[in-house]
Each structure stands twice: as structure tokens, then as C-alpha cells.
Design an enzyme around this catalytic site. Structure first.
Site, PDB file in Angstrom:
ATOM      1  N   HIS A  70       0.767  -1.238   0.105  1.00  0.00           N
ATOM      2  CA  HIS A  70       0.007  -0.034   0.060  1.00  0.00           C
ATOM      3  C   HIS A  70       0.813   1.261   0.002  1.00  0.00           C
ATOM      4  O   HIS A  70       0.384   2.297  -0.337  1.00  0.00           O
ATOM      5  CB  HIS A  70      -1.042   0.132   1.253  1.00  0.00           C
ATOM      6  CG  HIS A  70      -0.397   0.545   2.470  1.00  0.00           C
ATOM      7  ND1 HIS A  70       0.328  -0.369   3.276  1.00  0.00           N
ATOM      8  CD2 HIS A  70      -0.052   1.696   3.181  1.00  0.00           C
ATOM      9  CE1 HIS A  70       0.897   0.251   4.132  1.00  0.00           C
ATOM     10  NE2 HIS A  70       0.620   1.557   4.222  1.00  0.00           N
TER      11      HIS A  70
HETATM   12  C1  UD1 Z   1      -2.221   5.558   5.320  1.00  0.00           C
HETATM   13  C2  UD1 Z   1      -0.981   6.495   5.808  1.00  0.00           C
HETATM   14  C3  UD1 Z   1       0.098   5.407   6.216  1.00  0.00           C
HETATM   15  C4  UD1 Z   1      -0.348   4.432   6.809  1.00  0.00           C
HETATM   16  C5  UD1 Z   1      -1.577   3.839   6.008  1.00  0.00           C
HETATM   17  C6  UD1 Z   1      -2.060   2.414   6.592  1.00  0.00           C
HETATM   18  C7  UD1 Z   1      -0.441   8.810   5.199  1.00  0.00           C
HETATM   19  C8  UD1 Z   1       0.366   9.685   4.427  1.00  0.00           C
HETATM   20  N1  UD1 Z   1      -0.251   7.489   4.990  1.00  0.00           N
HETATM   21  O1  UD1 Z   1      -1.990   5.491   3.889  1.00  0.00           O
HETATM   22  O2  UD1 Z   1       1.182   5.984   6.664  1.00  0.00           O
HETATM   23  O3  UD1 Z   1       0.614   3.132   6.907  1.00  0.00           O
HETATM   24  O4  UD1 Z   1      -2.685   4.557   6.054  1.00  0.00           O
HETATM   25  O5  UD1 Z   1      -3.156   2.045   5.907  1.00  0.00           O
HETATM   26  O6  UD1 Z   1      -1.181   9.323   6.113  1.00  0.00           O
HETATM   27  N2  UD1 Z   1      -9.375   4.939   0.773  1.00  0.00           N
HETATM   28  C9  UD1 Z   1     -10.447   4.206   0.622  1.00  0.00           C
HETATM   29  N3  UD1 Z   1     -11.072   3.786   1.613  1.00  0.00           N
HETATM   30  C10 UD1 Z   1     -10.497   3.847   2.946  1.00  0.00           C
HETATM   31  C11 UD1 Z   1      -9.249   4.542   3.147  1.00  0.00           C
HETATM   32  C12 UD1 Z   1      -8.690   5.029   2.064  1.00  0.00           C
HETATM   33  O7  UD1 Z   1     -11.005   4.109  -0.730  1.00  0.00           O
HETATM   34  O8  UD1 Z   1     -11.177   3.409   3.710  1.00  0.00           O
HETATM   35  C13 UD1 Z   1      -8.405   5.772  -0.490  1.00  0.00           C
HETATM   36  C14 UD1 Z   1      -8.534   6.940  -0.265  1.00  0.00           C
HETATM   37  O9  UD1 Z   1      -9.609   7.531  -0.897  1.00  0.00           O
HETATM   38  C15 UD1 Z   1      -7.220   7.265  -0.962  1.00  0.00           C
HETATM   39  C16 UD1 Z   1      -6.255   6.201  -0.802  1.00  0.00           C
HETATM   40  O10 UD1 Z   1      -7.200   4.989  -0.395  1.00  0.00           O
HETATM   41  O11 UD1 Z   1      -7.415   7.317  -2.455  1.00  0.00           O
HETATM   42  C17 UD1 Z   1      -5.145   6.192   0.237  1.00  0.00           C
HETATM   43  O12 UD1 Z   1      -5.669   6.753   1.453  1.00  0.00           O
HETATM   44  P1  UD1 Z   1      -4.971   7.610   2.346  1.00  0.00           P
HETATM   45  O13 UD1 Z   1      -5.679   7.996   3.419  1.00  0.00           O
HETATM   46  O14 UD1 Z   1      -4.304   8.754   1.424  1.00  0.00           O
HETATM   47  O15 UD1 Z   1      -3.656   6.811   2.812  1.00  0.00           O
HETATM   48  P2  UD1 Z   1      -3.189   5.086   2.794  1.00  0.00           P
HETATM   49  O16 UD1 Z   1      -2.605   5.100   1.501  1.00  0.00           O
HETATM   50  O17 UD1 Z   1      -4.220   4.484   3.493  1.00  0.00           O
END
Ligand code: UD1
Length: 351
Positions: free
Chosen positions: A203
């Protein structure tokens, strides 16, 4: 004393599961969920399974570019701090929620405590590295999981308020292990035999947002000749597009903690770019192949239980085929299940 705790992403729910209950025996805690993770399987399932107190406040700030997401959280947390006037703020780890919470509080003169302080990858292209460096420099109570973390802070001139407490994720893992044995049916559901499969997670932005790295990782998975279970993070799912896996690669939805713990415990080997999973693999005695160029959890590599292979197809495949860990697996990062107690003791003494 009132402590306002900020959580928002999956690993923070797990850490809060270990700390919140104990903290609430000593003081008033207000749990604020930023909404960074919002899918049921990325958020609510952890509250249900781990009996984490329901957040008093949910800010509902989900997807977005880093600046927009962090900025929206900053403004919303500032508002909460002005309304609630807590004595201190507690943040965990290295996410955008961590940075937003620490910055909002520090600007208002609210003391900040940081659990999992001092971790460094020394790679400033990672959003997590920026977040953790900033959070550490904004915090006045720095609770570290390892002596390496303490030394990292010392090199940055941070020595006051620094305490080695061990890793609260070990507490959460120990709590979940017993429950997972009774309640998780994941091996039966997926028709898996203990030791008969690999488990993979991907991820990190450095892997998901770089098509060449993601392709190299998926090519490695395709080249392996044993069942590989791959719970796919929503970020990765979006970026994989219309990827069709070969028959031995099983894409599944993100798992709750009990299923994830059970699946890790019974895996022959784990392939990951997660920070938490590298440690969990060590504590569970499962060899780990880390698809990154560096790690914050250097001790797991030094002790021979974790191999850093980058996003290189050949190195990933070679590591999975001939990696035998050593017989010794000394205790690491506290690992005694009492780190949360030590955190709460420091929080109590601090104010
Ligand atoms: C985040 C943290 C990372 C942690 C990880 C655990 C930051 C910069 N990164 O990364 O340190 O290790 O969480 O998982 O804060 N999304 C969904 N559904 C959800 C959650 C996210 O669809 O329930 C999508 C979001 O819309 C986005 C992508 O996944 O497009 C990434 O989500 P984001 O919150 O930016 O960070 P993670 O990659 O999960």
C-alpha cells in the site's frame, strides 16, 4: 485531565485499542477520528473487533491530495481544540492525521504526546517520513518503541521528554492472538493449510503510485509457485486498474485485525511494504520479505528475520524461494504486552 486523541488510519485504530482503555482508567479521553480511513473494512471493523471506544467526534475527512487532506484536518482539529480545550493531545505514528493533529495543537499551545516517536527511514520522499519528523519536533512527550528511535531523536537534538516504552502494537497483537484462535475462520473460509501459503500486502505510495514498481511487484507474485493471499488496500485496488491475477494469486478485500493476525500467524512467509506487519511477522515468528528500499524497523533485518528486497522482481522471488530465518528470535520492541501501561504512566507523570 482531558486528553484529546487523534486517530484516522488503520494502524492507529490498532494502537488505540491497546492504549485507550488503560488511558480512560486514569483520565478523561476524547477520541477524534479524522475519517482518513472510512470504508467499513478499513475502519469500523477494528472498533467492533477490538472494543475500541466509539470516537466522540468524527471529522469525516476522507480522500484527497496530501495538502488538501492534511489542511482540512488541521482546520477541523483546531476547531475541536478550541471547543474542547483539552490539557494535552495524543497522536500515533506517521499519517497525515498525525501531522494535522500535532500541528494544530502545537500552534494553540496544547502539549503534544507522540506514540511511536523517533522512527526514521531517512527517505524524505515518503509522506510518512515527513509526517513523523514534523510530529516529533512538535511533541514534548516522545514515547519510543526502540532504542534506535531514541538515538534517532538524539541526533536531531531531541532528548527532553523522550522515553523508551516499547511498542504498543505488540500489546494489541497479544490481545488479538487469543481471540483470533477462537473467532477467526479465515483459514477455513479460504481453504488454507497452516504453512501452505504466502501472505502479501502492498500500500505504500512509493510502490502503488509508481507503475514500474507496482508492475515489478505483481510480476514477482505471478512468478511464485505457491498460493499467495493478497488483501488489497483501497489505494492499491484503484491503481491496479483491470489487473487479472494468475490462479495462485488470490485478491481479497482488506481484512479485520483478527483474521489478519490469524492469516499472518499461519503463513509460510509474509511479503509486505507495511511497517506494522514487519514487526508482527517477527513477533509471530514468520519470515518477512519487505518490498521497500529501507525500513524503520532495522532490528528485524539485523536479526535475520526480515529481508529488504525493494520492488525488484528477481530479488522478491529469490527471497521467497530461499530465505531460512535463524533459530534465534530474541524479544524485540518490548514485546511483553505492557508498552501501553508504560505510555499511560508517562502521560500521567508528564502533566
Ligand atoms: C495511510 C498512511 C500510512 C499508513 C496507512 C495504513 C498517510 C500519508 N499515509 O496510507 O502511513 O501506513 O494509511 O493503511 O497518512 N481509501 C479508501 N477507503 C478507505 C481509506 C482510503 O478508498 O477506507 C483510499 C483513499 O480515498 C485514497 C487512498 O485510499 O485514495 C489512500 O488513502 P490515504 O488516506 O491517503 O492513505 P493510505 O494509503 O491508506
Amino acid at each position: 485531565m482531558t486528553i484529546l486523541t487523534i486517530i484516522g488510519a488503520r494502524p492507529q485504530f490498532i494502537k488505540a485499542a491497546a492504549v485507550s482503555r488503560l488511558l480512560r482508567q486514569q483520565c478523561r479521553e476524547l477520541l477524534v477520528h479524522t475519517g482518513q480511513h472510512y470504508d467499513y473494512g478499513m475502519s469500523q471493523v477494528f472498533f467492533d473487533e477490538l472494543a475500541i471506544p466509539a470516537p466522540e467526534i468524527n471529522l469525516g475527512i476522507g480522500s484527497g491530495a496530501h495538502g488538501a487532506q492534511t489542511g482540512a484536518m488541521l482546520a477541523a482539529i483546531e476547531q475541536v481544540l478550541l471547543e474542547q480545550r483539552p490539557d494535552a493531545l495524543l497522536v500515533y505514528g506517521d499519517t497525515n492525521s498525525t501531522l494535522a493533529g500535532a500541528l494544530a495543537a502545537a500552534k494553540l499551545g496544547v502539549p503534544v504526546a507522540h506514540i511511536e516517536a523517533g522512527l526514521r527511514s531517512f527517505n524524505r520522499t515518503m509522506p510518512e517520513e515527513i509526517n513523523r519528523v514534523m510530529a516529533d519536533h512538535l511533541a514534548t512527550l516522545l514515547l519510543c518503541p526502540s532504542s534506535t528511535a531514541v538515538a534517532n531523536l538524539e541526533r536531531e537534538g531531541l532528548t527532553k521528554g523522550v522515553h523508551l516504552v516499547g511498542d504498543v502494537m505488540a500489546d494489541a497483537l497479544l490481545m488479538a492472538l487469543a481471540r483470533a484462535q477462537d473467532r477467526s475462520t479465515i483459514l477455513e473460509r479460504l481453504k488454507l493449510n497452516p504453512g501452505g501459503y504466502l501472505l502479501a500486502t502492498v500500500h505504500r505510495a512509493e510502490n502503488t503510485d509508481d507503475p514500474a514498481r507496482l508492475q515489478a511487484i505483481l510480476a514477482a507474485f505471478a512468478a511464485l509457485d505457491e498460493p499467495l493471499i493478497f488483501p488489497v488496500h483501497p489505494r492499491t485496488r484503484k491503481l491496479m486498474g483491470s489487473y487479472q491475477p494468475p490462479p495462485h494469486v488470490h485478491l481479497i478485500e482488506p481484512l479485520g485485525y483478527l483474521d489478519m493476525v490469524r492469516l499472518q500467524q499461519a503463513a509460510r512467509m509474509i511479503l509486505t511494504d507495511s511497517g506494522g506487519i514487519q514487526k508482527e511477522a517477527y513477533w509471530l515468528g514468520v519470515p518477512c520479505v519487505t518490498m521497500r528500499d529501507e525500513t524503520e524497523w532495522v532490528e528485524t533485518v539485523e536479526l535475520g528475520w526480515n529481508r529488504l528486497v525493494g520492488a525488484d522482481t528477481g530479488r522478491i522471488v529469490a527471497a521467497v524461494r530461499d530465505f531460512t530465518p535463524p533459530a534465534e528470535r530474541p524479544p524485540l520492541y518490548g514485546g511483553d504486552g505492557h508498552a501501553a501501561e508504560r505510555c499511560v504512566a508517562q502521560l500521567k507523570e508528564w502533566r
